[in-house]
Design a protein around this motif. Structure first.
Motif, PDB file in Angstrom:
ATOM      1  N   ASP A 152       0.840  -1.198   0.000  1.00  0.00           N
ATOM      2  CA  ASP A 152       0.000   0.000   0.000  1.00  0.00           C
ATOM      3  C   ASP A 152       0.876   1.249   0.000  1.00  0.00           C
ATOM      4  OD1 ASP A 152       0.824   0.425   2.717  1.00  0.00           O
ATOM      5  OD2 ASP A 152      -0.793  -0.876   3.399  1.00  0.00           O
ATOM      6  N   VAL A 153       0.242   2.389  -0.158  1.00  0.00           N
ATOM      7  CA  VAL A 153       0.960   3.658  -0.284  1.00  0.00           C
ATOM      8  C   VAL A 153       1.794   3.961   0.961  1.00  0.00           C
ATOM      9  CG1 VAL A 153       0.670   6.162  -0.501  1.00  0.00           C
ATOM     10  CG2 VAL A 153      -0.685   4.625  -1.909  1.00  0.00           C
ATOM     11  N   GLU A 154       1.274   3.575   2.130  1.00  0.00           N
ATOM     12  CA  GLU A 154       1.978   3.881   3.378  1.00  0.00           C
ATOM     13  C   GLU A 154       3.357   3.247   3.401  1.00  0.00           C
ATOM     14  OE1 GLU A 154      -1.243   3.152   3.161  1.00  0.00           O
ATOM     15  OE2 GLU A 154      -1.887   5.182   3.698  1.00  0.00           O
ATOM     16  N   ASP A 155       3.525   2.074   2.768  1.00  0.00           N
ATOM     17  CA  ASP A 155       4.838   1.431   2.716  1.00  0.00           C
ATOM     18  C   ASP A 155       5.856   2.326   2.005  1.00  0.00           C
ATOM     19  OD1 ASP A 155       3.882  -0.888   3.954  1.00  0.00           O
ATOM     20  OD2 ASP A 155       3.275  -1.760   2.044  1.00  0.00           O
ATOM     21  N   ILE A 156       5.407   2.987   0.932  1.00  0.00           N
ATOM     22  CA  ILE A 156       6.293   3.864   0.157  1.00  0.00           C
ATOM     23  C   ILE A 156       6.595   5.138   0.941  1.00  0.00           C
ATOM     24  CG2 ILE A 156       6.559   5.126  -2.013  1.00  0.00           C
ATOM     25  CD1 ILE A 156       4.457   3.172  -3.206  1.00  0.00           C
ATOM     26  N   LEU A 157       5.564   5.766   1.471  1.00  0.00           N
ATOM     27  CA  LEU A 157       5.737   7.017   2.199  1.00  0.00           C
ATOM     28  C   LEU A 157       6.632   6.829   3.419  1.00  0.00           C
ATOM     29  CD1 LEU A 157       2.085   8.431   2.073  1.00  0.00           C
ATOM     30  CD2 LEU A 157       3.995   8.934   0.536  1.00  0.00           C
ATOM     31  N   GLU A 158       6.463   5.705   4.113  1.00  0.00           N
ATOM     32  CA  GLU A 158       7.266   5.454   5.305  1.00  0.00           C
ATOM     33  C   GLU A 158       8.732   5.256   4.947  1.00  0.00           C
ATOM     34  OE1 GLU A 158       7.600   2.229   8.992  1.00  0.00           O
ATOM     35  OE2 GLU A 158       6.010   2.054   7.499  1.00  0.00           O
ATOM     36  N   GLU A 159       8.998   4.466   3.912  1.00  0.00           N
ATOM     37  CA  GLU A 159      10.383   4.193   3.514  1.00  0.00           C
ATOM     38  C   GLU A 159      11.093   5.454   3.039  1.00  0.00           C
ATOM     39  OE1 GLU A 159      13.669   1.613   3.041  1.00  0.00           O
ATOM     40  OE2 GLU A 159      11.719   1.312   4.016  1.00  0.00           O
ATOM     41  N   LEU A 160      10.352   6.348   2.383  1.00  0.00           N
ATOM     42  CA  LEU A 160      10.942   7.594   1.872  1.00  0.00           C
ATOM     43  C   LEU A 160      10.817   8.745   2.867  1.00  0.00           C
ATOM     44  CD1 LEU A 160       9.686   7.448  -1.833  1.00  0.00           C
ATOM     45  CD2 LEU A 160      11.946   6.832  -0.952  1.00  0.00           C
ATOM     46  N   ASN A 161      10.300   8.428   4.062  1.00  0.00           N
ATOM     47  CA  ASN A 161      10.131   9.438   5.127  1.00  0.00           C
ATOM     48  C   ASN A 161       9.228  10.579   4.658  1.00  0.00           C
ATOM     49  OD1 ASN A 161      10.558  10.433   7.734  1.00  0.00           O
ATOM     50  ND2 ASN A 161      12.309  11.680   7.086  1.00  0.00           N
TER      51      ASN A 161
END
Length: 286
Positions: free
Chosen positions: A259-268
Motif C-alpha cells: 500500500d501507499v503507506e509502505d512507500i511514504l514510510e520508507e521515503l520518510n
C-alpha cells in the motif's frame, strides 16, 4: 560527383531518411548541393526547423543550462542534454511506477491504486506511458487530480503507443509529457532503455509492479539502484511469469510494498507537504 553518386553518398549517412532528404533537397536544390553545403549547414537547417516547430506546437525545449531543468535529473551519470516538454515539468517530490505491458488485473488495479494514493498525498507519479502498468499508473494519478509525468521513448510527434495519445494530452494538462528525443523520432527499441534512466532519475524511488524475467521494468530498477534511488516491488503469485521479476527483486532486498503507506514510510514522507528533494544526490554509472 554526379547526382546519382551523391544519392548513394547520402544513403550511407545513418540519419538520412527520405523525409529528411526531401526537406534538405528543397533547401539546397540537389543531392550534390546537400553534400557541398557540408555538415554544419545541413545541421543548421535541421536546427532551425526543430526550433520553429517546437515553438509553434507549444513544446518547450529545456537544456541543462536552464534554471527549470530538474536538478535531481542533472545529478545522474548521463543526464539528457535537452528535454522536450509538453505541459509543465515543475514538481517537487516524485515516485516512479513501472511494470509489465501485459499486466494482470491484479497488476493494473494495484498500479492504479498506488498511483492514486501517491498523487492524493501530493507526490508526482512518473511513468513511461506504455501499455499495461504505466497506463494504469498515469490514470490513477489523474483520477486523484494529481500530478503525473510521462517519459517517452520516442519524439513528442510520435506518441507511443498511439492509443495513448489522448491520455498523453490529459497528462500534459496537469503535468507533463517529456522526451529527450527530437520531435519526429520513432519508438525504436534502443530508445527505451535510455528512457528508463530518466524515469528513475526524476524519482526518489521506483515501484515495480509485475515484471517478467527480462522486463524493461527491471532495467529501470537496475538504473534506480545505480542512481541511489529506493526500489520497491509488489509481490505476485509465485507461478506467474510476470511476477518473477518483482518477487526476485524482493529476494534481493527491494522493499515489499502493498500500500501507499509502505512507500511514504520508507521515503520518510508520511507527513509530506511539498518537500523539495531537488538536491538529492545520485550517481548512475550505466
Amino acid at each position: 560527383m554526379t547526382e546519382r553518386e551523391a544519392l548513394i553518398w547520402l544513403h550511407l549517412s545513418a540519419d538520412m531518411g527520405v523525409v529528411r532528404f526531401r526537406r534538405l533537397l528543397e533547401h539546397f536544390g540537389s543531392a550534390a548541393g546537400i553534400i557541398r553545403a557540408g555538415a554544419i549547414a545541413v545541421r543548421e537547417v535541421d536546427f532551425r526547423r526543430e526550433m520553429s516547430r517546437s515553438e509553434k506546437q507549444g513544446i518547450k525545449m529545456i537544456t541543462m543550462l536552464d534554471e527549470d531543468y530538474p536538478a535531481i535529473l542533472k545529478q545522474i551519470y548521463d543526464p539528457p542534454l535537452v528535454l522536450y516538454v509538453m505541459g509543465d515539468l515543475q514538481f517537487d517530490t516524485a515516485v516512479g511506477i513501472v511494470g509489465s505491458r501485459r499486466a494482470s488485473f491484479y497488476g493494473l488495479s494495484s498500479a492504479q491504486r498506488l498511483a492514486a494514493g501517491l498523487a492524493a498525498s501530493g507526490i508526482t507519479v512518473i511513468s513511461g506511458l506504455a501499455r499495461g502498468v504505466d497506463t494504469a499508473a498515469h490514470r490513477g494519478a489523474l483520477s486523484s487530480k494529481g500530478n503525473t509525468i510521462a517519459v517517452l521513448g520516442s519524439g513528442l510527434n510520435n506518441i507511443y503507443p498511439p492509443e495513448n495519445e489522448e491520455l498523453a494530452y490529459s497528462i500534459a494538462g496537469s503535468g507533463a509529457v517529456i522526451s529527450e528525443f527530437p520531435l519526429d523520432t520513432g519508438p525504436f527499441p534502443h530508445n527505451f532503455p535510455r528512457r528508463n534512466r530518466i524515469i528513475s532519475g526524476l524519482s526518489m524511488g521506483i515501484v515495480v509492479i509485475e515484471a517478467a524475467e527480462n522486463s524493461g521494468a527491471l532495467i529501470t530498477a537496475d538504473c534506480a539502484l545505480e542512481q541511489g534511488r529506493e526500489v520497491f516491488a509488489l509481490p505476485g503469485e509465485v507461478n506467474s511469469s510476470t511476477s518473477y521479476g518483482t518477487n526476485n527483486l524482493i529476494k534481493q532486498g527491494a522493499k515489499l510494498v502493498t500500500d501507499v503507506e509502505d512507500i511514504l514510510e520508507e521515503l520518510n514522507l508520511q507527513s509530506y507537504g511539498g518537500m523539495n528533494v531537488r538536491g538529492k544526490k545520485a550517481a548512475c554509472n550505466s
